[in-house]
Design an enzyme around this catalytic site. Structure first.
Site, PDB file in Angstrom:
ATOM      1  N   GLU A   1      61.910 -65.616  19.905  1.00  0.00           N
ATOM      2  CA  GLU A   1      62.642 -65.298  21.144  1.00  0.00           C
ATOM      3  C   GLU A   1      62.539 -63.822  21.488  1.00  0.00           C
ATOM      4  O   GLU A   1      62.584 -63.446  22.655  1.00  0.00           O
ATOM      5  CB  GLU A   1      64.120 -65.689  21.014  1.00  0.00           C
TER       6      GLU A   1
ATOM      7  N   HIS B   1      52.268 -77.269  -1.629  1.00  0.00           N
ATOM      8  CA  HIS B   1      51.729 -78.628  -1.687  1.00  0.00           C
ATOM      9  C   HIS B   1      51.669 -79.242  -0.289  1.00  0.00           C
ATOM     10  O   HIS B   1      51.616 -80.458  -0.145  1.00  0.00           O
ATOM     11  CB  HIS B   1      52.592 -79.482  -2.626  1.00  0.00           C
TER      12      HIS B   1
ATOM     13  N   LYS C   1      67.764 -73.836  29.894  1.00  0.00           N
ATOM     14  CA  LYS C   1      69.208 -74.124  29.970  1.00  0.00           C
ATOM     15  C   LYS C   1      69.595 -74.477  31.400  1.00  0.00           C
ATOM     16  O   LYS C   1      70.334 -75.429  31.650  1.00  0.00           O
ATOM     17  CB  LYS C   1      70.019 -72.901  29.538  1.00  0.00           C
TER      18      LYS C   1
HETATM   19  O1  PA5 Z   1      69.471 -66.015  20.857  1.00  0.00           O
HETATM   20  C1  PA5 Z   1      69.885 -66.505  21.898  1.00  0.00           C
HETATM   21  O2  PA5 Z   1      70.277 -65.810  22.832  1.00  0.00           O
HETATM   22  C2  PA5 Z   1      69.973 -68.023  22.068  1.00  0.00           C
HETATM   23  O3  PA5 Z   1      69.336 -68.687  21.047  1.00  0.00           O
HETATM   24  C3  PA5 Z   1      71.441 -68.427  22.101  1.00  0.00           C
HETATM   25  O4  PA5 Z   1      72.071 -68.007  20.922  1.00  0.00           O
HETATM   26  C4  PA5 Z   1      71.593 -69.932  22.246  1.00  0.00           C
HETATM   27  O5  PA5 Z   1      70.925 -70.371  23.396  1.00  0.00           O
HETATM   28  C5  PA5 Z   1      73.059 -70.311  22.348  1.00  0.00           C
HETATM   29  O6  PA5 Z   1      73.662 -69.622  23.388  1.00  0.00           O
HETATM   30  P1  PA5 Z   1      75.236 -69.493  23.495  1.00  0.00           P
HETATM   31  O7  PA5 Z   1      75.710 -68.698  22.313  1.00  0.00           O
HETATM   32  O8  PA5 Z   1      75.469 -68.804  24.771  1.00  0.00           O
HETATM   33  O9  PA5 Z   1      75.783 -70.882  23.462  1.00  0.00           O
END
Ligand code: PA5
Length: 462
Positions: A294, A323, A436
């Site tokens: 990310e 393995h 999302k």
């Molecule tokens: O790292 C990130 O920003 C995402 O992976 C969020 O943590 C994930 O989408 C969950 O979002 P939220 O904490 O708003 O529910």
């Protein structure tokens, strides 16, 4: 000490075609790295930079409130149920799996020192949710719902199901079984938590989900199951101090960031395998995969140019994946950098009995499983280098709060430095947000109607 061994990325070991002339590269990038580290440390306090995670080790107030809450509820619950996804779950899973006794949820209360079991619901598989909720005694369960945005469909749908069940079982008292961790002001969960009167903790401003493990996001569940959060803080602070060093020769996060970056842009090795030789560290790989993917997978660079850049992270665990994946890593395309994590001292030493000496497995008798896992890590590293495959090894002395915090914080800083080297914004996630938003649209959230009809026509076309 956490050590980084990068001998096996050196051209002198794995050859000019695949290796780097590291001494030369460290010299070439000396100033760039110095500027990056100085710049990150200068920017970290500025709003909007998304670098507040660099200050979490110093957040004594949150630690105090979390410990106070944990001691207030101590003994009242047999289970902690965490609802969250992505950055709101992966750090929690990684740290609890590493630090709690193995098979924690199967241990008796005595073996858990009176501490509750802990479950994470980080997916929306109806069978698994149904199975878990059918098994837990909700009266004796504290639910920690975690979402920074306060609206993520997966987490909020779980929360709605659980809240409804709790209310049916406990009547008005159900509120005492929920603790919410979310933004201090905005988002639907914040609004609901205030309205319903839940105990709440704050996901601090400018801390993205994947960098939030040492905020209340992680600290609340950790403290509830007896993990020493002071020692976690101690670990981050010490690592933060060490990684403020702007000299690349002294900064292991900068070294590893530069190695991965150069391997990608100069040698075409843009796959990054994370392979701890420890089952307890298995979920560190999942956490790392999100952190690396990310943060570094981006369409545009900081100059607004389309770059579609980013190394692909892969999770593995030693020795199990010897393995499974190692055949490919040894003989397939030479396009990966493999990071091993080694544990110098395991908590347990397990001797293999001297039996069956008259057979082909007799040589194992009298050795320990510890010898075996270390020998396998060594032999895999050597075999990979025979095939000219680059590997780095991070060694931690033992698995405990202090060392784990140092390891994770080092990987976070490494990621931030890599982002600067790639010249991208490592702290946003537009690709995640887009998915999302599409989900909100398809599920009928108001304000997303136009998007919904566009997606439906796209879906009909494919
Ligand atoms: O790292 C990130 O920003 C995402 O992976 C969020 O943590 C994930 O989408 C969950 O979002 P939220 O904490 O708003 O529910």
């Amino acid at each position: 000490m956490i050590k980084l061994n990068y001998n096996n990325v050196d051209a002198r070991i794995i050859g000019e075609d695949n290796g780097l002339n590291l001494e030369e590269e460290f010299e070439n990038y000396k100033e760039t790295i110095m500027n990056i580290i100085a710049d990150l440390n200068q920017r970290k306090d500025k709003p909007g930079q998304w670098l507040q995670w660099m200050n979490l080790g110093y957040n004594e107030e949150t630690v105090w409130y979390v410990k106070e809450f944990a001691s207030m509820v101590e003994g009242r619950f047999d289970n902690i149920l965490v609802l969250g996804i992505g950055g709101s779950a992966l750090g929690g899973i990684a740290v609890t799996e590493a630090l709690l006794k193995p098979y924690w949820n199967l241990l008796s209360k005595e073996q858990r020192n009176g501490m509750p079991r802990i479950f994470f619901l980080d997916n929306i598989d109806p069978d698994c949710i149904g199975g878990l909720l059918g098994m837990l005694d909700l009266k004796r369960t504290l639910v920690n719902v975690i979402t920074k945005s306060g609206s993520t469909a997966e987490t909020m749908s779980q929360y709605m199901i659980v809240k409804d069940l709790l209310e049916k079982e406990l009547g008005d008292d159900y509120r005492k079984n929920i603790v919410a961790t979310t933004d201090k002001q905005t988002g639907i969960l914040r609004q609901l938590a205030d309205q319903e009167g839940y105990k709440t903790f704050v996901v601090p401003d400018d801390v993205g989900g994947r960098f939030s493990v040492f905020s209340a996001v992680g600290l609340v569940p950790f403290a509830l199951v007896g993990i020493d959060i002071d020692e976690l803080m101690h670990g981050i602070k010490d690592m933060d101090l060490a990684l403020k060093n702007t000299d690349i020769k002294e900064n292991i996060a900068a070294q590893n960031a530069l190695i991965h970056y150069l391997m990608d842009i100069k040698k075409g090795k843009n796959l990054s395998v994370m392979m701890p030789y420890s089952s307890r560290l298995k979920y560190i790989s999942d956490w790392y995969v999100q952190l690396w993917a990310e943060s570094l997978g981006k369409e545009y660079n900081n100059n607004g140019e389309m770059v579609n850049i980013g190394p692909t992270p892969i999770k593995a665990v030693g020795v199990t994946d010897q393995h499974s994946q190692i055949q490919l890593y040894n003989e397939g395309p030479n396009n990966k950098v493999i990071t091993f994590i080694r544990v110098e001292n395991f908590d347990t030493t397990l001797e293999i009995p001297k039996i069956f000496e008259y057979t082909g497995i007799g040589y194992l008798g009298g050795k320990t499983i510890n010898d075996l896992i270390n020998a396998e890590a060594d032999s895999t590293r050597v075999a990979l280098s025979d095939y000219s495959r680059p590997t780095v090894t991070i060694t931690i002395p033992k698995i405990n709060e202090y060392n784990l915090a140092r390891l994770l914080y080092m990987l976070e800083i490494q990621t931030a430095i890599a982002g600067e080297l790639y010249n991208i914004n490592a702290f946003n996630q537009p690709g995640v947000e887009q998915a999302k938003n599409y989900t909100y649209a398809l599920m009928g959230r108001s304000g997303y109607e136009d998007s919904a009809s566009q997606i439906r026509s796209k879906m009909a076309a494919v």
